[in-house]
Design a protein around this motif. Structure first.
Motif, PDB file in Angstrom:
ATOM      1  N   ARG A  94       0.845  -1.200   0.000  1.00  0.00           N
ATOM      2  CA  ARG A  94       0.000   0.000   0.000  1.00  0.00           C
ATOM      3  C   ARG A  94       0.874   1.241   0.000  1.00  0.00           C
ATOM      4  NH1 ARG A  94      -3.846  -0.143   4.962  1.00  0.00           N
ATOM      5  NH2 ARG A  94      -1.837  -0.463   5.967  1.00  0.00           N
ATOM      6  N   GLN A  95       0.388   2.255  -0.811  1.00  0.00           N
ATOM      7  CA  GLN A  95       1.052   3.560  -0.775  1.00  0.00           C
ATOM      8  C   GLN A  95       0.172   4.500   0.020  1.00  0.00           C
ATOM      9  OE1 GLN A  95       1.890   5.321  -4.566  1.00  0.00           O
ATOM     10  NE2 GLN A  95       2.577   7.259  -3.700  1.00  0.00           N
ATOM     11  N   VAL A  96       0.747   5.148   0.948  1.00  0.00           N
ATOM     12  CA  VAL A  96       0.015   6.120   1.745  1.00  0.00           C
ATOM     13  C   VAL A  96       0.197   7.494   1.120  1.00  0.00           C
ATOM     14  CG1 VAL A  96      -0.263   7.158   4.012  1.00  0.00           C
ATOM     15  CG2 VAL A  96       0.312   4.730   3.806  1.00  0.00           C
ATOM     16  N   TRP A  97      -0.914   8.083   0.674  1.00  0.00           N
ATOM     17  CA  TRP A  97      -0.872   9.369  -0.026  1.00  0.00           C
ATOM     18  C   TRP A  97      -1.090  10.515   0.954  1.00  0.00           C
ATOM     19  CZ3 TRP A  97      -0.188   9.907  -5.343  1.00  0.00           C
ATOM     20  CH2 TRP A  97      -0.296   8.751  -6.108  1.00  0.00           C
ATOM     21  N   GLY A  98      -0.375  11.557   0.733  1.00  0.00           N
ATOM     22  CA  GLY A  98      -0.769  12.816   1.340  1.00  0.00           C
ATOM     23  C   GLY A  98      -1.942  13.372   0.552  1.00  0.00           C
ATOM     24  N   GLY A 143      -2.690  16.416  -0.527  1.00  0.00           N
ATOM     25  CA  GLY A 143      -2.285  17.259  -1.650  1.00  0.00           C
ATOM     26  C   GLY A 143      -1.663  16.461  -2.775  1.00  0.00           C
ATOM     27  N   SER A 144      -0.851  15.444  -2.425  1.00  0.00           N
ATOM     28  CA  SER A 144      -0.217  14.613  -3.455  1.00  0.00           C
ATOM     29  C   SER A 144      -1.252  13.841  -4.249  1.00  0.00           C
ATOM     30  CB  SER A 144       0.777  13.651  -2.810  1.00  0.00           C
ATOM     31  OG  SER A 144       1.800  14.351  -2.147  1.00  0.00           O
ATOM     32  N   LEU A 145      -2.267  13.307  -3.542  1.00  0.00           N
ATOM     33  CA  LEU A 145      -3.313  12.557  -4.230  1.00  0.00           C
ATOM     34  C   LEU A 145      -4.106  13.462  -5.164  1.00  0.00           C
ATOM     35  CD1 LEU A 145      -4.922   9.985  -4.701  1.00  0.00           C
ATOM     36  CD2 LEU A 145      -6.314  10.572  -2.692  1.00  0.00           C
ATOM     37  N   LEU A 146      -4.413  14.673  -4.723  1.00  0.00           N
ATOM     38  CA  LEU A 146      -5.171  15.595  -5.567  1.00  0.00           C
ATOM     39  C   LEU A 146      -4.373  15.989  -6.802  1.00  0.00           C
ATOM     40  CD1 LEU A 146      -6.788  17.888  -2.842  1.00  0.00           C
ATOM     41  CD2 LEU A 146      -7.914  16.132  -4.229  1.00  0.00           C
ATOM     42  N   ARG A 147      -3.074  16.190  -6.632  1.00  0.00           N
ATOM     43  CA  ARG A 147      -2.240  16.510  -7.793  1.00  0.00           C
ATOM     44  C   ARG A 147      -2.178  15.349  -8.768  1.00  0.00           C
ATOM     45  NH1 ARG A 147       0.813  19.205  -3.831  1.00  0.00           N
ATOM     46  NH2 ARG A 147       2.207  17.399  -3.568  1.00  0.00           N
ATOM     47  N   ALA A 148      -2.116  14.128  -8.233  1.00  0.00           N
ATOM     48  CA  ALA A 148      -2.092  12.952  -9.098  1.00  0.00           C
ATOM     49  C   ALA A 148      -3.409  12.814  -9.865  1.00  0.00           C
ATOM     50  CB  ALA A 148      -1.823  11.695  -8.260  1.00  0.00           C
ATOM     51  N   LEU A 149      -4.515  13.081  -9.170  1.00  0.00           N
ATOM     52  CA  LEU A 149      -5.811  13.046  -9.839  1.00  0.00           C
ATOM     53  C   LEU A 149      -5.890  14.105 -10.936  1.00  0.00           C
ATOM     54  CD1 LEU A 149      -8.198  12.510  -6.797  1.00  0.00           C
ATOM     55  CD2 LEU A 149      -7.688  10.877  -8.612  1.00  0.00           C
ATOM     56  N   ALA A 150      -5.373  15.301 -10.652  1.00  0.00           N
ATOM     57  CA  ALA A 150      -5.366  16.368 -11.654  1.00  0.00           C
ATOM     58  C   ALA A 150      -4.544  15.957 -12.867  1.00  0.00           C
ATOM     59  CB  ALA A 150      -4.828  17.660 -11.041  1.00  0.00           C
ATOM     60  N   ASP A 151      -3.398  15.312 -12.624  1.00  0.00           N
ATOM     61  CA  ASP A 151      -2.560  14.848 -13.746  1.00  0.00           C
ATOM     62  C   ASP A 151      -3.294  13.793 -14.568  1.00  0.00           C
ATOM     63  OD1 ASP A 151      -0.573  16.549 -12.950  1.00  0.00           O
ATOM     64  OD2 ASP A 151       0.572  15.018 -11.861  1.00  0.00           O
ATOM     65  N   ALA A 152      -4.020  12.909 -13.887  1.00  0.00           N
ATOM     66  CA  ALA A 152      -4.760  11.864 -14.593  1.00  0.00           C
ATOM     67  C   ALA A 152      -5.881  12.461 -15.444  1.00  0.00           C
ATOM     68  CB  ALA A 152      -5.340  10.861 -13.590  1.00  0.00           C
ATOM     69  N   LEU A 153      -6.566  13.459 -14.897  1.00  0.00           N
ATOM     70  CA  LEU A 153      -7.615  14.134 -15.664  1.00  0.00           C
ATOM     71  C   LEU A 153      -7.021  14.831 -16.885  1.00  0.00           C
ATOM     72  CD1 LEU A 153      -9.679  15.719 -12.753  1.00  0.00           C
ATOM     73  CD2 LEU A 153     -10.429  13.896 -14.291  1.00  0.00           C
ATOM     74  N   GLN A 154      -5.878  15.461 -16.692  1.00  0.00           N
ATOM     75  CA  GLN A 154      -5.220  16.159 -17.789  1.00  0.00           C
ATOM     76  C   GLN A 154      -4.889  15.185 -18.915  1.00  0.00           C
ATOM     77  OE1 GLN A 154      -4.416  19.403 -18.314  1.00  0.00           O
ATOM     78  NE2 GLN A 154      -3.398  18.916 -20.241  1.00  0.00           N
ATOM     79  N   ALA A 155      -4.369  14.042 -18.581  1.00  0.00           N
ATOM     80  CA  ALA A 155      -3.966  13.068 -19.591  1.00  0.00           C
ATOM     81  C   ALA A 155      -5.169  12.395 -20.254  1.00  0.00           C
ATOM     82  CB  ALA A 155      -3.067  12.007 -18.955  1.00  0.00           C
ATOM     83  N   ARG A 156      -6.253  12.201 -19.515  1.00  0.00           N
ATOM     84  CA  ARG A 156      -7.393  11.417 -20.020  1.00  0.00           C
ATOM     85  C   ARG A 156      -8.420  12.260 -20.768  1.00  0.00           C
ATOM     86  NH1 ARG A 156     -10.984   9.387 -22.022  1.00  0.00           N
ATOM     87  NH2 ARG A 156     -12.245   7.581 -21.412  1.00  0.00           N
ATOM     88  N   PHE A 157      -8.689  13.464 -20.330  1.00  0.00           N
ATOM     89  CA  PHE A 157      -9.829  14.207 -20.858  1.00  0.00           C
ATOM     90  C   PHE A 157      -9.482  15.500 -21.606  1.00  0.00           C
ATOM     91  CE2 PHE A 157     -11.706  11.755 -17.373  1.00  0.00           C
ATOM     92  CZ  PHE A 157     -12.786  11.185 -18.017  1.00  0.00           C
TER      93      PHE A 157
END
Length: 320
Positions: A15-19, A21-35
């Motif tokens: 398991r990776q424990v996310w901070g 802010g880190s999780l939100l940035r990762a989600l933003a990056d995923a949205l950027q790449a996908r949509f």
């Protein structure tokens, strides 16, 4: 005797424990790449414009809602007519706003839903009519400096007619104004506008009156103003025997009739002002000319009086 299953090795939990802010940035990056970029259609709700010039609103439909932010640069050109209840297509990029963890759409441009095909049609018609020479600069005529009469083509029920009438009454109350009524919206409006223009042209040719013509209506959506994009109306404007001023919509609205007219005005009131020099300004100019004429006349009289005095003196002392 029961056989026991061999003992299994303990599973390691990878398991990776996310901070947060880190999780939100990762989600933003995923949205950027996908949509992104993405276009979203929905109804505007909760529209507000901040003192900074940024605009905030929600897009919603029957199945959900999405927060939107339109920053000042984009809002200066794309948010002039946005309001609650308007269905639009907003183009931009999905992002996650970290301080609240909200999904939001950063809007770069927005247009009313369904206007895409109309705008494409507008561009096709513009290119076609431009190729015919309907918008040629060399056929544009200057407005008469002192018109003897003004014609107006618009609807009798339009607020534009009241605006034009009040402006002309204030600026040139001495000029006759003739109204050639026509619907300015709807399926039959292009043909009706052409008939009204024909009446104005015939009146001018028969009487010499209406040496400038105003084609006006108030603002509206692209659909509302579509009659003024009709090729019938544009080609009829090209036939005008007198200069035509087109004042259709608000300052940011453009129609093909604007390009065909001799002069475009930003509003119906602006059209009236362009063809009607202010009465006060004309009277002021006339007063100035009168003063100059009086000064010239007095100087001439004084010069002749001095000449007469000199001649009188010579008569009183004739040479021997």
């Amino acid at each position: 005797m029961f056989e026991h299953e061999p003992a299994r090795p303990a599973l390691r939990e990878a398991r990776q424990v996310w901070g947060v802010g880190s999780l939100l940035r990762a989600l933003a990056d995923a949205l950027q790449a996908r949509f992104n970029p993405v276009t979203v259609k929905g109804e505007i709700s909760g529209f507000s414009r901040a003192a900074s010039g940024h605009c905030y609103f929600t897009l919603k439909d029957e199945q959900g809602q999405l927060r939107c932010a339109m920053f000042r640069r984009a809002a200066q050109t794309g948010a002039t007519d946005l309001r609650d209840g308007l269905t639009v297509e907003a183009q931009g990029r999905l992002d996650v706003y970290g301080p609240r963890g909200d999904l939001q759409l950063i809007v770069e441009s927005v247009r009313r839903a369904g206007q895409g095909s109309l705008y494409e049609q507008f561009l096709r018609l513009k290119a076609e009519l431009e190729a015919e020479g309907c918008f040629a600069a060399d056929r544009k005529r200057p407005l008469p400096a002192f018109p003897t009469g003004i014609g107006v083509v618009t609807s009798l029920d339009a607020a534009a007619l009241r605006d034009v009438a009040s402006t002309l009454q204030r600026r040139v109350p001495h000029l006759p104004v003739t109204v050639f009524p026509s619907p300015v919206q709807g399926e039959g409006a292009p043909a009706a506008l052409c008939r009204a223009l024909d009446q104005a042209y015939a009146h001018h040719r028969a009487t010499g009156a209406c040496d400038v013509l105003l084609l006006v209506r108030g603002g509206g959506s692209l659909e509302d103003l579509w009659a003024f994009n009709s090729p019938l109306v544009v080609r009829k404007l090209v036939e005008a025997p007198m200069p035509v001023v087109c004042g259709v919509g608000h300052e940011t609205d453009f129609t093909l009739a604007d390009f065909a007219a001799d002069l475009r005005a930003p509003t119906p009131t602006g059209a009236a002002e362009l063809c009607a020099p202010a009465r006060e300004a004309l009277l002021s100019t006339l007063t100035a000319f009168t003063g100059r004429l009086q000064q010239t006349a007095w100087r001439r009289l004084e010069w002749q009086a001095q000449r007469l005095d000199r001649l009188g003196q010579r008569l009183g002392r004739p040479a021997g």
